[in-house]
Design a protein around this motif. Structure first.
Motif, mmCIF file in Angstrom:
data_model
loop_
_atom_site.group_PDB
_atom_site.id
_atom_site.type_symbol
_atom_site.label_atom_id
_atom_site.label_comp_id
_atom_site.label_asym_id
_atom_site.label_seq_id
_atom_site.Cartn_x
_atom_site.Cartn_y
_atom_site.Cartn_z
ATOM 1 N N LYS A 151 -28.724 42.469 101.170
ATOM 2 C CA LYS A 151 -28.591 43.944 101.160
ATOM 3 C C LYS A 151 -28.681 44.480 102.591
ATOM 4 N N ASP A 152 -29.568 43.875 103.376
ATOM 5 C CA ASP A 152 -29.757 44.306 104.751
ATOM 6 C C ASP A 152 -28.482 44.069 105.580
ATOM 7 N N GLU A 153 -27.832 42.930 105.327
ATOM 8 C CA GLU A 153 -26.586 42.624 106.052
ATOM 9 C C GLU A 153 -25.519 43.667 105.737
ATOM 10 N N VAL A 154 -25.412 44.031 104.439
ATOM 11 C CA VAL A 154 -24.407 45.024 104.044
ATOM 12 C C VAL A 154 -24.734 46.364 104.704
ATOM 13 N N ARG A 155 -26.021 46.735 104.666
ATOM 14 C CA ARG A 155 -26.443 48.014 105.256
ATOM 15 C C ARG A 155 -26.129 48.043 106.764
ATOM 16 N N GLN A 156 -26.440 46.936 107.441
ATOM 17 C CA GLN A 156 -26.178 46.856 108.893
ATOM 18 C C GLN A 156 -24.690 47.061 109.192
ATOM 19 N N GLN A 157 -23.821 46.429 108.337
ATOM 20 C CA GLN A 157 -22.379 46.518 108.575
ATOM 21 C C GLN A 157 -21.874 47.933 108.356
ATOM 22 N N VAL A 158 -22.371 48.584 107.280
ATOM 23 C CA VAL A 158 -21.931 49.963 107.011
ATOM 24 C C VAL A 158 -22.359 50.862 108.167
ATOM 25 N N GLU A 159 -23.585 50.679 108.644
ATOM 26 C CA GLU A 159 -24.087 51.482 109.778
ATOM 27 C C GLU A 159 -23.205 51.284 111.008
ATOM 28 N N ALA A 160 -22.881 49.997 111.294
ATOM 29 C CA ALA A 160 -22.066 49.685 112.478
ATOM 30 C C ALA A 160 -20.688 50.338 112.339
ATOM 31 N N ASP A 161 -20.081 50.251 111.142
ATOM 32 C CA ASP A 161 -18.758 50.857 110.922
ATOM 33 C C ASP A 161 -18.835 52.373 111.087
ATOM 34 N N ARG A 162 -19.873 52.974 110.533
ATOM 35 C CA ARG A 162 -20.055 54.434 110.644
ATOM 36 C C ARG A 162 -20.111 54.866 112.110
ATOM 37 N N GLU A 175 -11.908 44.352 108.687
ATOM 38 C CA GLU A 175 -11.863 43.115 107.903
ATOM 39 C C GLU A 175 -10.584 42.334 108.177
ATOM 40 N N GLU A 176 -9.501 43.049 108.353
ATOM 41 C CA GLU A 176 -8.217 42.410 108.667
ATOM 42 C C GLU A 176 -8.311 41.652 110.005
ATOM 43 N N ARG A 177 -8.889 42.338 111.027
ATOM 44 C CA ARG A 177 -9.056 41.702 112.353
ATOM 45 C C ARG A 177 -9.902 40.436 112.231
ATOM 46 N N VAL A 178 -11.027 40.575 111.485
ATOM 47 C CA VAL A 178 -11.960 39.454 111.363
ATOM 48 C C VAL A 178 -11.287 38.275 110.634
ATOM 49 N N GLN A 179 -10.541 38.570 109.563
ATOM 50 C CA GLN A 179 -9.884 37.484 108.818
ATOM 51 C C GLN A 179 -8.870 36.762 109.699
ATOM 52 N N CYS A 180 -8.162 37.546 110.484
ATOM 53 C CA CYS A 180 -7.146 36.986 111.377
ATOM 54 C C CYS A 180 -7.829 36.067 112.412
ATOM 55 N N PHE A 181 -8.940 36.536 112.968
ATOM 56 C CA PHE A 181 -9.705 35.749 113.948
ATOM 57 C C PHE A 181 -10.238 34.461 113.300
ATOM 58 N N LEU A 182 -10.807 34.592 112.090
ATOM 59 C CA LEU A 182 -11.382 33.395 111.441
ATOM 60 C C LEU A 182 -10.290 32.381 111.106
ATOM 61 N N GLY A 183 -9.101 32.892 110.769
ATOM 62 C CA GLY A 183 -7.959 32.008 110.512
ATOM 63 C C GLY A 183 -7.606 31.224 111.775
ATOM 64 N N GLN A 237 -14.179 62.092 106.074
ATOM 65 C CA GLN A 237 -15.040 61.117 106.770
ATOM 66 C C GLN A 237 -15.083 59.800 105.998
ATOM 67 N N GLN A 238 -15.193 59.926 104.663
ATOM 68 C CA GLN A 238 -15.254 58.736 103.807
ATOM 69 C C GLN A 238 -13.948 57.946 103.909
ATOM 70 N N THR A 239 -12.803 58.671 103.909
ATOM 71 C CA THR A 239 -11.489 58.013 104.014
ATOM 72 C C THR A 239 -11.381 57.300 105.364
ATOM 73 N N ALA A 240 -11.844 57.964 106.430
ATOM 74 C CA ALA A 240 -11.775 57.356 107.772
ATOM 75 C C ALA A 240 -12.622 56.079 107.802
ATOM 76 N N LEU A 241 -13.788 56.128 107.151
ATOM 77 C CA LEU A 241 -14.678 54.961 107.127
ATOM 78 C C LEU A 241 -14.020 53.799 106.363
ATOM 79 N N LEU A 242 -13.412 54.128 105.206
ATOM 80 C CA LEU A 242 -12.756 53.078 104.406
ATOM 81 C C LEU A 242 -11.605 52.447 105.173
ATOM 82 N N ASN A 243 -10.816 53.291 105.846
ATOM 83 C CA ASN A 243 -9.685 52.773 106.634
ATOM 84 C C ASN A 243 -10.185 51.876 107.758
#
Ligand code: FPP
Ligand code: MG
Length: 337
Positions: free
Chosen positions: A263-274, A307-315, A295-301
């Motif tokens: 839960k803490d990891e998810v919270r940290q990521q949402v905070e960082a994205d915000r 996530e797209e960047r990260v997946q591309c990097f991990l690939g 604001q919510q739409t901007a956060l989701l985008n």
């Protein structure tokens, strides 16, 4: 001795296994196989014989794990610190590894029957080239097996692994795959050699030493740690059952701690994205504050793009690692033809 010992459990062992299996079972167990030299001294045999019997015990332990429904095992076979041992001992351990990894191709049928995928985690560039090639053969030839996983940590320490993961992330930023703001605990975990495995549920160290010796430090924060006094070559089915029982007794508190951490990891990521979205909006700077919906739409985008960047990097990272093994493997295939 082959990589998996072909013996069945006795009636009493089967009965005990079934009783244990009625409780929560670890899916992934890690071993610090310690005490080979003390065993050799105790039995008045050569040091190398202690290590050879240590390998045989690994093959036996794998069999027990399969019987107990444990499908992932990680072992500390050679630490980077072990290079500091005498030349004779290091050469002996390299020779044992040559023999055993060299056998994988011969044993392919058996490993295929049990679906054993062998992975080797560590800085293989520290090893002699011929051993790197044998390891690559073993890894490539068992890559498609997916019933159980044996992760052999060789030329490994946890600090080296973590430092390497940080370098990989720096490479990702340099190459433009990710932004420095994408760096997170989760991303670091995904850059470790162990990224394709879940964290161990149970870590066992034999020989009475009560420390981790730079093994899986990142991965075992929420694992049950069992320190047992038995020397590794004398490890028994009953010792394994005892460690599993210890895991079962601490299961609830471990689950709770893991859940809180997730839960803490998810919270940290949402905070960082915000924070990143707030900065972006400020830079766009038309001065008008956005309503909650926008604001919510901007956060989701933003999250989707990250996530797209990260997946591309991990690939790209996985491709780099696969290429390392397949290049080494094809060098030996070419050399043989
Ligand atoms: C620790 O005992 C053991 C090692 C450093 C080597 C472990 C290696 C094996 C069991 C063989 C595995 C090989 C392959 C190819 C997977 P120690 O030497 O520290 O003994 P001590 O604690 O009694 O001094
Ligand atoms: Mg030791």
């Amino acid at each position: 001795m082959s990589w998996i010992r072909e013996t069945e459990l006795s009636l009493l062992e089967r009965l005990t296994a079934n009783i244990l299996k009625a409780g929560p079972m670890p899916r992934h167990v890690a071993f610090i196989m310690d005490g080979n030299r003390r065993y050799a001294e105790k039995r008045h045999v050569e040091r190398q014989e202690g290590h050879t019997q240590g390998f045989d015990k690994l093959a036996e332990t794998l069999r027990w794990c399969l019987n107990l429904g444990i499908h992932e095992v990680t072992v500390y076979a050679f630490s980077i610190e072990n290079f500091k041992r005498s030349k004779e001992e290091v050469d002996g351990l390299m020779e044992l590894a040559r023999q055993k990894f060299g056998r994988v191709l011969m044993e392919h049928e058996n490993l295929e029957k049990h679906g054993v995928c062998i992975r080797v985690l560590g800085d293989l560039t520290l090893l002699p080239l011929d051993l790197q090639q044998l390891i690559a053969n073993a890894v490539v030839s068992t890559k498609a097996h997916n019933k159980c996983y044996l992760n052999v940590c060789f030329a490994y320490t946890s600090r080296h692994e973590i430092a390497n993961a940080v370098k990989e992330m720096a490479w990702g930023v340099e190459q433009g795959f990710i932004k420095s703001s994408d760096v997170s605990e989760v991303l670091l975990s995904q850059c470790l050699y162990s990224s394709n495995s879940p964290n161990p549920d149970l870590l066992i160290r034999t020989s009475g030493e009560v420390r981790l010796s730079d093994f899986l430090l990142w991965q075992t924060s929420y694992s049950c740690l069992a320190f047992q006094s038995v020397l590794w070559p004398e490890y028994s089915f009953w010792n394994l059952c005892e460690a599993i029982l210890q895991y079962q007794l601490s299961y609830r508190s471990l689950q709770k701690a893991q859940e809180l951490h997730r839960k803490d990891e998810v919270r940290q990521q949402v905070e960082a994205d915000r924070t990143c979205v707030a900065e972006l909006l400020q830079h766009r700077g038309n001065g008008k504050p956005l309503d909650a919906q926008s604001q919510q739409t901007a956060l989701l985008n933003y999250t989707a793009r990250r996530e797209e960047r990260v997946q591309c990097f991990l690939g790209a990272l996985q491709h780099k690692r696969d290429t390392f093994f397949s290049d080494l493997n094809s060098q030996t295939v070419v050399a043989k033809t």
